[in-house]
Design a protein around this motif. Sequence first.
Motif, PDB file in Angstrom:
ATOM      1  N   ILE A  68      35.293  33.519  46.377  1.00 58.08           N
ATOM      2  CA  ILE A  68      35.022  34.622  45.890  1.00 58.08           C
ATOM      3  C   ILE A  68      36.153  34.556  44.424  1.00 58.08           C
ATOM      4  N   LYS A  69      35.468  35.009  43.343  1.00 51.55           N
ATOM      5  CA  LYS A  69      36.131  35.157  41.997  1.00 51.55           C
ATOM      6  C   LYS A  69      36.016  36.522  41.447  1.00 51.55           C
ATOM      7  N   MET A  70      37.189  37.215  41.228  1.00 51.82           N
ATOM      8  CA  MET A  70      37.125  38.448  40.394  1.00 51.82           C
ATOM      9  C   MET A  70      37.668  38.117  38.960  1.00 51.82           C
ATOM     10  N   TYR A  71      36.760  38.823  38.145  1.00 49.20           N
ATOM     11  CA  TYR A  71      37.088  38.875  36.692  1.00 49.20           C
ATOM     12  C   TYR A  71      37.321  40.577  36.237  1.00 49.20           C
ATOM     13  N   TYR A  72      38.181  40.940  35.894  1.00 42.43           N
ATOM     14  CA  TYR A  72      38.297  42.408  35.389  1.00 42.43           C
ATOM     15  C   TYR A  72      39.583  42.490  34.213  1.00 42.43           C
ATOM     16  N   ASN A  73      39.167  42.975  33.169  1.00 44.39           N
ATOM     17  CA  ASN A  73      40.211  43.175  32.162  1.00 44.39           C
ATOM     18  C   ASN A  73      40.995  42.088  31.810  1.00 44.39           C
ATOM     19  N   GLY A  74      40.515  41.150  31.455  1.00 47.46           N
ATOM     20  CA  GLY A  74      41.234  39.748  30.860  1.00 47.46           C
ATOM     21  C   GLY A  74      41.811  39.035  31.959  1.00 47.46           C
ATOM     22  N   LYS A  75      41.739  39.362  33.392  1.00 44.22           N
ATOM     23  CA  LYS A  75      42.440  38.957  34.446  1.00 44.22           C
ATOM     24  C   LYS A  75      41.293  38.127  35.308  1.00 44.22           C
ATOM     25  N   VAL A  76      41.616  36.960  36.051  1.00 46.55           N
ATOM     26  CA  VAL A  76      40.891  36.379  37.219  1.00 46.55           C
ATOM     27  C   VAL A  76      41.754  36.108  38.241  1.00 46.55           C
ATOM     28  N   MET A  77      40.880  36.437  39.540  1.00 48.02           N
ATOM     29  CA  MET A  77      41.570  36.119  40.885  1.00 48.02           C
ATOM     30  C   MET A  77      40.817  35.329  41.508  1.00 48.02           C
ATOM     31  N   TRP A  78      41.116  34.622  42.459  1.00 52.37           N
ATOM     32  CA  TRP A  78      39.975  33.776  43.281  1.00 52.37           C
ATOM     33  C   TRP A  78      40.812  33.263  44.502  1.00 52.37           C
ATOM     34  N   THR A  79      39.952  33.186  45.578  1.00 50.71           N
ATOM     35  CA  THR A  79      40.345  32.838  46.697  1.00 50.71           C
ATOM     36  C   THR A  79      39.105  31.943  47.568  1.00 50.71           C
ATOM     37  N   ARG A  80      39.516  30.900  48.403  1.00 50.60           N
ATOM     38  CA  ARG A  80      38.590  30.100  48.900  1.00 50.60           C
ATOM     39  C   ARG A  80      39.100  30.201  50.613  1.00 50.60           C
ATOM     40  N   TYR A  81      38.233  30.300  51.335  1.00 49.51           N
ATOM     41  CA  TYR A  81      38.464  30.386  52.675  1.00 49.51           C
ATOM     42  C   TYR A  81      37.268  28.905  53.276  1.00 49.51           C
ATOM     43  N   VAL A  82      38.043  28.157  53.999  1.00 51.71           N
ATOM     44  CA  VAL A  82      37.060  26.830  54.581  1.00 51.71           C
ATOM     45  C   VAL A  82      37.463  27.241  56.011  1.00 51.71           C
ATOM     46  N   PRO A  83      36.608  27.228  57.031  1.00 47.96           N
ATOM     47  CA  PRO A  83      36.905  27.490  58.424  1.00 47.96           C
ATOM     48  C   PRO A  83      37.703  26.340  59.020  1.00 47.96           C
ATOM     49  N   GLN A  84      37.134  24.894  58.729  1.00 45.73           N
ATOM     50  CA  GLN A  84      37.994  24.133  59.390  1.00 45.73           C
ATOM     51  C   GLN A  84      39.199  23.494  58.636  1.00 45.73           C
TER      52      GLN A  84
END
Length: 149
Positions: free
Chosen positions: A62-78
Amino acid sequence: MKKLLGLLFVMFILVAATEISNPHENQESSIEGTWELKSFYNYDGEGNIADTLPTTPGYRQIKMYYNGKVMWTRYVPQDSVEWFGYGSYEVTDSTLTERLEYMSASMRKIANDSMVWNMILVLEPNQYSQIFVDEEGNKINSENYIRID
């Protein structure tokens, strides 16, 4: 006069209902929002898509872009390794630049020294691709996202 007002009211309700059912459909393309990775493209030496790889079951990025900022996270079950990052971004009509300020230890191990990623951007209202290129500008691969908010 009452019929005209009634007709205008009905038209207003129909327009509002259309906007509520798909609020991003009539918007100009903007990267601001929340996105989920759905697939990857690999490119051949000519800049054409060579193959498409969907994400594996349970994989979420998931990536979120707001007001010039970006944050992302990744989930891999294994995989118990954490993957995330936070920073700023800049967008033009055809480019996306992300500058990460901090990230998970696993990401830091593979990050470039500057922690800046310059990508080609293909942006539509409800989907986008960020295309990675080599030093000569040749397309290598892409991450393809859909808007979830």
